[in-house]
Design an enzyme around this catalytic site. Sequence first.
Site, PDB file in Angstrom:
ATOM      1  N   ILE A  97       0.827  -1.226   0.000  1.00  0.00           N
ATOM      2  CA  ILE A  97       0.000   0.000   0.000  1.00  0.00           C
ATOM      3  C   ILE A  97       0.857   1.270   0.000  1.00  0.00           C
ATOM      4  O   ILE A  97       0.337   2.361  -0.213  1.00  0.00           O
ATOM      5  CB  ILE A  97      -0.998   0.042   1.188  1.00  0.00           C
ATOM      6  N   ALA A 103      -5.413  -3.179   5.528  1.00  0.00           N
ATOM      7  CA  ALA A 103      -3.981  -3.492   5.602  1.00  0.00           C
ATOM      8  C   ALA A 103      -3.283  -2.698   6.696  1.00  0.00           C
ATOM      9  O   ALA A 103      -3.442  -1.480   6.789  1.00  0.00           O
ATOM     10  CB  ALA A 103      -3.313  -3.208   4.255  1.00  0.00           C
ATOM     11  N   GLU A 153       0.163  -3.220   9.909  1.00  0.00           N
ATOM     12  CA  GLU A 153       0.889  -4.029  10.888  1.00  0.00           C
ATOM     13  C   GLU A 153       0.023  -3.987  12.141  1.00  0.00           C
ATOM     14  O   GLU A 153      -0.381  -2.909  12.581  1.00  0.00           O
ATOM     15  CB  GLU A 153       2.269  -3.431  11.173  1.00  0.00           C
ATOM     16  N   THR A 188      -9.170   0.639  15.168  1.00  0.00           N
ATOM     17  CA  THR A 188      -9.271  -0.126  16.414  1.00  0.00           C
ATOM     18  C   THR A 188      -9.766   0.747  17.557  1.00  0.00           C
ATOM     19  O   THR A 188      -9.568   1.973  17.553  1.00  0.00           O
ATOM     20  CB  THR A 188      -7.883  -0.704  16.769  1.00  0.00           C
ATOM     21  N   ASP A 189     -10.362   0.114  18.575  1.00  0.00           N
ATOM     22  CA  ASP A 189     -10.757   0.862  19.775  1.00  0.00           C
ATOM     23  C   ASP A 189      -9.537   1.305  20.579  1.00  0.00           C
ATOM     24  O   ASP A 189      -9.650   2.162  21.462  1.00  0.00           O
ATOM     25  CB  ASP A 189     -11.702   0.029  20.647  1.00  0.00           C
ATOM     26  N   GLU A 190      -8.369   0.721  20.268  1.00  0.00           N
ATOM     27  CA  GLU A 190      -7.176   1.046  21.058  1.00  0.00           C
ATOM     28  C   GLU A 190      -6.743   2.498  20.896  1.00  0.00           C
ATOM     29  O   GLU A 190      -5.943   2.996  21.697  1.00  0.00           O
ATOM     30  CB  GLU A 190      -6.011   0.114  20.683  1.00  0.00           C
ATOM     31  N   TYR A 204       1.682   0.643  18.362  1.00  0.00           N
ATOM     32  CA  TYR A 204       0.676   0.212  17.380  1.00  0.00           C
ATOM     33  C   TYR A 204      -0.510   1.178  17.359  1.00  0.00           C
ATOM     34  O   TYR A 204      -0.894   1.688  16.296  1.00  0.00           O
ATOM     35  CB  TYR A 204       0.199  -1.214  17.704  1.00  0.00           C
ATOM     36  N   LYS A 232      -2.167   3.767  14.407  1.00  0.00           N
ATOM     37  CA  LYS A 232      -3.550   3.672  13.929  1.00  0.00           C
ATOM     38  C   LYS A 232      -4.270   5.009  14.154  1.00  0.00           C
ATOM     39  O   LYS A 232      -5.004   5.493  13.282  1.00  0.00           O
ATOM     40  CB  LYS A 232      -4.301   2.544  14.641  1.00  0.00           C
ATOM     41  N   ARG A 254      -3.407 -18.281  19.812  1.00  0.00           N
ATOM     42  CA  ARG A 254      -2.181 -18.773  20.453  1.00  0.00           C
ATOM     43  C   ARG A 254      -2.522 -19.816  21.512  1.00  0.00           C
ATOM     44  O   ARG A 254      -1.908 -20.881  21.576  1.00  0.00           O
ATOM     45  CB  ARG A 254      -1.404 -17.614  21.095  1.00  0.00           C
TER      46      ARG A 254
HETATM   47  P1  NAD Z   1      -3.656  -9.110  10.191  1.00  0.00           P
HETATM   48  O1  NAD Z   1      -2.307  -8.820  10.721  1.00  0.00           O
HETATM   49  O2  NAD Z   1      -4.212 -10.490  10.328  1.00  0.00           O
HETATM   50  O3  NAD Z   1      -3.710  -8.745   8.621  1.00  0.00           O
HETATM   51  C1  NAD Z   1      -3.102  -7.612   8.105  1.00  0.00           C
HETATM   52  C2  NAD Z   1      -2.958  -7.806   6.590  1.00  0.00           C
HETATM   53  O4  NAD Z   1      -2.387  -6.612   6.044  1.00  0.00           O
HETATM   54  C3  NAD Z   1      -2.029  -8.963   6.201  1.00  0.00           C
HETATM   55  O5  NAD Z   1      -2.630  -9.764   5.204  1.00  0.00           O
HETATM   56  C4  NAD Z   1      -0.775  -8.266   5.675  1.00  0.00           C
HETATM   57  O6  NAD Z   1      -0.090  -9.024   4.691  1.00  0.00           O
HETATM   58  C5  NAD Z   1      -1.357  -6.978   5.121  1.00  0.00           C
HETATM   59  N1  NAD Z   1      -0.380  -5.894   5.070  1.00  0.00           N
HETATM   60  C6  NAD Z   1       0.430  -5.451   6.054  1.00  0.00           C
HETATM   61  N2  NAD Z   1       1.206  -4.443   5.606  1.00  0.00           N
HETATM   62  C7  NAD Z   1       0.874  -4.242   4.306  1.00  0.00           C
HETATM   63  C8  NAD Z   1       1.318  -3.342   3.300  1.00  0.00           C
HETATM   64  N3  NAD Z   1       2.304  -2.450   3.547  1.00  0.00           N
HETATM   65  N4  NAD Z   1       0.740  -3.391   2.073  1.00  0.00           N
HETATM   66  C9  NAD Z   1      -0.236  -4.307   1.806  1.00  0.00           C
HETATM   67  N5  NAD Z   1      -0.681  -5.188   2.723  1.00  0.00           N
HETATM   68  C10 NAD Z   1      -0.136  -5.158   3.949  1.00  0.00           C
HETATM   69  O7  NAD Z   1      -4.602  -8.040  10.864  1.00  0.00           O
HETATM   70  P2  NAD Z   1      -6.177  -8.059  11.175  1.00  0.00           P
HETATM   71  O8  NAD Z   1      -6.382  -8.548  12.547  1.00  0.00           O
HETATM   72  O9  NAD Z   1      -6.872  -8.708  10.043  1.00  0.00           O
HETATM   73  O10 NAD Z   1      -6.494  -6.503  11.162  1.00  0.00           O
HETATM   74  C11 NAD Z   1      -6.973  -5.865  10.000  1.00  0.00           C
HETATM   75  C12 NAD Z   1      -7.324  -4.422  10.328  1.00  0.00           C
HETATM   76  O11 NAD Z   1      -8.286  -4.395  11.368  1.00  0.00           O
HETATM   77  C13 NAD Z   1      -6.135  -3.599  10.830  1.00  0.00           C
HETATM   78  O12 NAD Z   1      -6.201  -2.308  10.268  1.00  0.00           O
HETATM   79  C14 NAD Z   1      -6.339  -3.556  12.341  1.00  0.00           C
HETATM   80  O13 NAD Z   1      -5.782  -2.395  12.898  1.00  0.00           O
HETATM   81  C15 NAD Z   1      -7.850  -3.568  12.431  1.00  0.00           C
HETATM   82  N6  NAD Z   1      -8.398  -4.119  13.672  1.00  0.00           N
HETATM   83  C16 NAD Z   1      -8.172  -5.431  14.030  1.00  0.00           C
HETATM   84  C17 NAD Z   1      -8.768  -5.941  15.178  1.00  0.00           C
HETATM   85  C18 NAD Z   1      -8.587  -7.379  15.610  1.00  0.00           C
HETATM   86  O14 NAD Z   1      -9.040  -7.762  16.696  1.00  0.00           O
HETATM   87  N7  NAD Z   1      -7.980  -8.227  14.799  1.00  0.00           N
HETATM   88  C19 NAD Z   1      -9.556  -5.115  15.970  1.00  0.00           C
HETATM   89  C20 NAD Z   1      -9.763  -3.792  15.587  1.00  0.00           C
HETATM   90  C21 NAD Z   1      -9.185  -3.316  14.428  1.00  0.00           C
HETATM   91  O1  TDX Z   2      -0.025 -14.901  24.669  1.00  0.00           O
HETATM   92  C1  TDX Z   2      -0.699 -13.908  25.013  1.00  0.00           C
HETATM   93  N1  TDX Z   2      -1.086 -13.795  26.307  1.00  0.00           N
HETATM   94  C2  TDX Z   2      -1.831 -12.760  26.768  1.00  0.00           C
HETATM   95  O2  TDX Z   2      -2.166 -12.708  27.960  1.00  0.00           O
HETATM   96  C3  TDX Z   2      -1.116 -12.884  24.069  1.00  0.00           C
HETATM   97  C4  TDX Z   2      -0.713 -12.988  22.620  1.00  0.00           C
HETATM   98  C5  TDX Z   2      -1.885 -11.853  24.545  1.00  0.00           C
HETATM   99  N2  TDX Z   2      -2.231 -11.770  25.855  1.00  0.00           N
HETATM  100  C6  TDX Z   2      -3.115 -10.675  26.306  1.00  0.00           C
HETATM  101  C7  TDX Z   2      -2.743  -9.276  25.900  1.00  0.00           C
HETATM  102  C8  TDX Z   2      -4.106  -8.606  25.772  1.00  0.00           C
HETATM  103  O3  TDX Z   2      -4.554  -8.193  27.058  1.00  0.00           O
HETATM  104  O4  TDX Z   2      -4.388 -10.932  25.680  1.00  0.00           O
HETATM  105  C9  TDX Z   2      -5.026  -9.717  25.277  1.00  0.00           C
HETATM  106  C10 TDX Z   2      -5.234  -9.716  23.769  1.00  0.00           C
HETATM  107  O5  TDX Z   2      -3.966  -9.646  23.159  1.00  0.00           O
HETATM  108  P1  TDX Z   2      -3.776  -9.555  21.558  1.00  0.00           P
HETATM  109  O6  TDX Z   2      -4.437 -10.718  20.913  1.00  0.00           O
HETATM  110  O7  TDX Z   2      -2.345  -9.305  21.275  1.00  0.00           O
HETATM  111  O8  TDX Z   2      -4.706  -8.317  21.205  1.00  0.00           O
HETATM  112  P2  TDX Z   2      -4.648  -6.750  21.631  1.00  0.00           P
HETATM  113  O9  TDX Z   2      -3.291  -6.345  22.020  1.00  0.00           O
HETATM  114  O10 TDX Z   2      -5.762  -6.534  22.616  1.00  0.00           O
HETATM  115  O11 TDX Z   2      -5.005  -6.073  20.215  1.00  0.00           O
HETATM  116  C11 TDX Z   2      -5.939  -6.702  19.331  1.00  0.00           C
HETATM  117  O12 TDX Z   2      -7.175  -6.040  19.307  1.00  0.00           O
HETATM  118  C12 TDX Z   2      -7.210  -4.770  18.720  1.00  0.00           C
HETATM  119  C13 TDX Z   2      -5.398  -6.776  17.902  1.00  0.00           C
HETATM  120  O13 TDX Z   2      -4.173  -7.463  17.894  1.00  0.00           O
HETATM  121  C14 TDX Z   2      -5.260  -5.418  17.318  1.00  0.00           C
HETATM  122  O14 TDX Z   2      -4.805  -5.486  15.988  1.00  0.00           O
HETATM  123  C15 TDX Z   2      -6.596  -4.752  17.350  1.00  0.00           C
HETATM  124  O15 TDX Z   2      -6.488  -3.450  16.909  1.00  0.00           O
END
Ligand code: NAD
Ligand code: TDX
Length: 332
Positions: free
Chosen positions: A59, A79, A81, A121-123, A148, A152, A191
């Site tokens: 991107i 997309a 990190e 994200t809510d973060e 992170y 965002k 995990r």
């Molecule tokens: P993820 O890490 O599983 O997927 C991210 C994707 O983006 C991957 O496929 C990666 O290859 C791609 N990517 C990374 N850098 C890129 C680049 N420079 N160009 C093109 N592609 C790239 O993440 P996710 O959990 O699917 O999260 C997706 C979106 O949702 C993110 O913006 C994240 O901030 C947001 N989000 C996630 C959660 C959650 O709980 N997973 C919650 C709130 C918001």
């Molecule tokens: O092994 C672990 N043990 C543990 O206690 C891991 C991987 C996490 N944790 C804790 C940390 C957090 O309190 O669990 C909670 C969730 O952790 P993550 O899965 O890393 O999520 P979090 O940091 O809350 O962020 C996630 O939600 C918002 C996503 O990774 C983000 O991309 C999204 O924006």
Amino acid sequence: MARLLVTGGAGFLGVNFVRHVLAVTDHRITVLDKLTYSGNRVSLEGLPESRLTFVEGDIVDALLVDALVQDADAVVHFAAETHNDHALAEPAPFVRANLVGTFTLLEAVRAHGVRFHQVSTDEVYGDLALDSPDRFHEGDAFSPSSPYSATKAGADLLVHAWVRSYGLRATVSHCSNSYGPYQHVEKFIPRQITQVLRGDRPRVYGSGEQVRDWIHAEDHSSAVLAILERGTPGETYLIGANGERSNLEVVKLILELMGQPQDAFDHVADRPGHDARYAIDSTKLRTELGWEPVHRDFEAGLAATIAWYRENEDWWAPAKDATEAFYAARGQ
Ligand code: NAD
Ligand code: TDX
């Protein structure tokens, strides 16, 4: 019929969104994904080639992004990190992908007048006290605590500025923690499930009293689609499904559902700056757009997710050793 450009469509939430949109609409989708360690091409296998085009690319690549945006009716931007523990270890890729990447997309949608949705994200709102009844709302001030969430929040601010300054037709959503199929094994729920599947013990950071507000990935997908179709440009929507649970509660439920003793886990080193609690008030999304979650039973959703990881070891096993090596080096 619309043409959607979905960035990050090979990652966890992107894959779930692509699958949902192909199932419930007749839209055509182009996925732009760099296939970083967290993107997986396999997750998109079996989908109709007539309606899905995959482009491997970055991107941050302005020429590529411009060419793809030109052919789209809307861009849905997933997309990024996304892993907090990686951001703490090495923040530079987060600044590049999340800030520069979003900027690159915004310039392309500005040039071509294309509708844009920012998945956030809510973060960005920081964290809440464990003992408070507060929840996040759309008007709350950004107060990110981690590398992170700061990137965002910065990207979201760029979107808001492009709306105000250039009249961009953009919406932003902030979601709480999602769970479901296709999530990378570095994240909390996959995990712990894969630890148990491999005969290892789950690992809880610090006390484990931190609270996350869990929502199924399919509900996140339907919410983003509702915002894309019925949301008001310029507006922000919070996505959540009243799923607050402590990390301890979640890990004990995983152990119970997998037939293990509830104390069969380890406390490991805490995450620096660990956010205490996230909680979403999604009243605006529900009342203004008529959205409701389908997965209201967390235990049932978790059991289905465990079954998915049990049945799809070929999908997650290649990433497991490197993920655990990263954690082991940090005492986690
Ligand atoms: P993820 O890490 O599983 O997927 C991210 C994707 O983006 C991957 O496929 C990666 O290859 C791609 N990517 C990374 N850098 C890129 C680049 N420079 N160009 C093109 N592609 C790239 O993440 P996710 O959990 O699917 O999260 C997706 C979106 O949702 C993110 O913006 C994240 O901030 C947001 N989000 C996630 C959660 C959650 O709980 N997973 C919650 C709130 C918001
Ligand atoms: O092994 C672990 N043990 C543990 O206690 C891991 C991987 C996490 N944790 C804790 C940390 C957090 O309190 O669990 C909670 C969730 O952790 P993550 O899965 O890393 O999520 P979090 O940091 O809350 O962020 C996630 O939600 C918002 C996503 O990774 C983000 O991309 C999204 O924006």
